[in-house]
Design an enzyme around this catalytic site. Structure first.
Site, PDB file in Angstrom:
ATOM      1  CB  SER A 124     -31.133  12.348 -16.905  1.00 19.55           C
ATOM      2  OG  SER A 124     -32.218  12.185 -16.056  1.00 19.55           O
ATOM      3  CG  HIS A 163     -29.769   8.198 -14.293  1.00 18.44           C
ATOM      4  ND1 HIS A 163     -30.798   7.921 -15.164  1.00 18.44           N
ATOM      5  CD2 HIS A 163     -29.828   9.547 -14.090  1.00 18.44           C
ATOM      6  CE1 HIS A 163     -31.456   9.041 -15.455  1.00 18.44           C
ATOM      7  NE2 HIS A 163     -30.883  10.032 -14.819  1.00 18.44           N
ATOM      8  CG  ASP A 177     -31.750   4.830 -15.118  1.00 18.70           C
ATOM      9  OD1 ASP A 177     -32.305   5.281 -14.098  1.00 18.70           O
ATOM     10  OD2 ASP A 177     -31.565   5.494 -16.150  1.00 18.70           O
TER      11      ASP A 177
END
Length: 519
Positions: A201, A476, A451
């Site tokens: 991320s 994710h 995601d």
């Protein structure tokens, strides 16, 4: 037994250090922006990577992996010579399997995200699991202004105003990581040991940017679910919410339609006499709602985070959830008897996210009502990520990105003017293919197409050494999570490919060092 699935795989310091020994275990964000009438939602900013509802580390997660907790005193500003106070940066270190400097043992460095570093450590099992086979040290440095790594002695002082928050930037964080690992290597006589970066991320963005910005410090980076293109007009601003919506629509068209219709139903109910009181009761809120917009933001958060963690097995990454949680949400929404109101259906569905364990008696909308947290500061300064919601493809309310409203709210909250082009100035983004092909190497961009951040990342191979690993069913940064018996075959294959690529980077480095030594 691995679950089946059809998914495609594409290719010591001069400053004081304090040490604490800890044992952990690996286990299988967003206020509104601009003032609007109280019953209408506010202009949007993309949900933060780290949920404000994230689930705390449990005692069961503190069992297996031993590490030391240390503190390194960092400069507050790496890019000036001003005499500013230093601050303690927390980092976690495990050298149990490290083969040491004599064998050029690698150092695996996870780039800390916008939160407590221990939380990321226990949710990044892949790094811990592969360290023994590489003879690697594991290093988890915490991002400044998060967790315990607070300048000015406390969170209250660090977050006091725009002047004290001014040093919370991605470039300062990258300098922290670089100074820390360089100092650590020097103290261990390990200057020649290769460093491999990991991150998911925002941490994945940092890993990719650090590899590009400091190629002499790290030989490669695994950047998982790293939306490095979510800036300016590089990708369409509706991308994020379109993917969230598609995740729900693929499970159930009727579920998608119910959510799409719910916004008007909620606003209409909120405008009725005692309507907010009724919504408070329907959604089991701990305190009475003062606006429908707050409820809408709360629901939008849940849908967005459900898309991020739509894993094929039960998890507790953000909240305790079942496998394929969106499927379970839609089953709840669709499965209620005929005549059930839309708000009641929505509550039953969203309870999968907010109360899957059934332990909550009521819900708080926001644990930080003023929005004065670190990520909101970053989003109002340099991490400016445009977002909109399309009329047809999105299940969310239709709206266009309005930079003017965004700028006004940032000034209202922080007395700061955003710099929306600064990230691309610093790290690139426009014509990313040419930039990475000419100036980059040894980066893996891994993404799962479930995601919502995947649409803002690198999804095609750029060169032989800038590789995109894309899975149809991935969510994710699932590849960084601990392995489980329920891992589908495509995930096992993806991780094997990542290991092979990382081993190739290290082998090439060792070979180059050997050639230099022989000369």
């Amino acid at each position: 037994m691995a679950a089946s699935g059809s998914s495609t795989l594409v290719f010591s310091s001069s400053f004081a250090i304090v040490t604490i020994v800890t044992v952990i275990a690996i286990s299988s964000p967003v206020p509104s922006l601009a003032s609007k009438p109280s019953n209408l939602p506010s202009p949007k900013r993309l949900p933060g990577f780290l949920s404000k509802h994230w689930h705390p580390i449990t005692p069961q997660q503190r069992l297996q992996y031993q590490y030391e907790t240390r503190y390194f005193y960092q400069r507050l500003d790496h890019f000036s010579f001003a005499d500013l106070p230093r601050f303690p940066q927390r980092y976690l270190i495990n050298s149990q399997h490290w083969v040491g400097p004599s064998r050029l043992g690698p150092i695996f460095l996870y780039c800390g995200n916008e939160g407590d570093i221990e939380w990321f450590a226990v949710n990044s099992g892949f790094v811990w699991e592969i360290a023994p086979r590489f003879g690697a040290m594991v290093l988890f440095p915490e991002h400044r202004y998060y967790g315990e790594s607070m300048p000015y002695g406390s969170r209250d002082e660090a977050y006091k105003n725009a002047t004290t928050l001014a040093y919370l930037t991605a470039e300062q964080a990258l300098a922290d990581f670089t100074v820390l690992v360089t100092d650590l290597k020097r103290n261990l006589s390990a200057e020649a040991c290769p460093v491999v970066l990991f991150g998911g991320s925002y941490g994945g963005m940092l890993a990719a940017w650090m590899r590009l910005k400091y190629p002499h410090v790290a030989i490669g980076a695994l950047a998982s679910s790293a939306p490095i293109l979510q800036f300016e007009d590089i990708v369409p601003p509706e991308t994020f919410y379109n993917i969230v919506s598609n995740d729900f629509k693929r499970e159930s068209t009727s579920c998608f339609n119910t959510i799409k219709e719910s916004w008007a139903a909620l606003i209409s109910e909120g405008l009725r006499e005692n309507g907010l009181a009724q919504l408070t009761k329907t959604f089991h809120m701990c305190r009475e709602l003062t606006s429908t917009g707050d409820l809408i933001n709360w629901l939008e958060d849940a849908y967005s985070y459900l898309a991020m963690v739509d894993y094929p097995y039960p998890s507790a990454f953000m909240m305790p959830l079942p496998g394929y949680p969106i499927r379970e949400v839609c089953r709840k929404i669709d499965g209620l008897p005929s005549g059930t109101s839309i708000p009641e259906r929505i509550f039953e569905g969203v309870s999968i996210y907010y109360n899957y364990t059934g332990e909550a008696d009521c819900f708080e909308l926001d644990d930080d009502p003023h929005g004065l947290d670190g990520w909101n500061w970053q989003a109002c300064t340099e991490m400016v990520m445009p977002i909109s919601s399309s009329r047809e493809a999105s299940m969310f309310q239709t709206y266009d990105y309005n930079y003017s409203d965004f700028q006004k709210e940032c000034w209202k909250n922080f007395r700061v003017v955003p710099r929306p082009k600064w990230i691309t100035m610093q790290f690139g983004g426009h014509d990313i293919k040419t930039a990475l092909e000419k100036f980059g190497s040894n980066i893996i961009f891994s993404n799962g197409l479930l995601d919502p951040w995947s649409g803002d990342s690198v999804l095609q191979n750029i060169s032989e050494t800038i590789v995109a690993l894309v899975t149809d069913e991935g969510a994710h940064h699932i590849d960084l999570r601990p392995s489980t018996p329920e891992d589908p075959d495509w995930l096992v294959e993806q991780r094997a490919t990542e290991i092979k690529l990382i081993q190739g980077w290290i082998n090439d480095y060792w070979e180059a060092k050997k050639t230099t030594f022989d000369m």
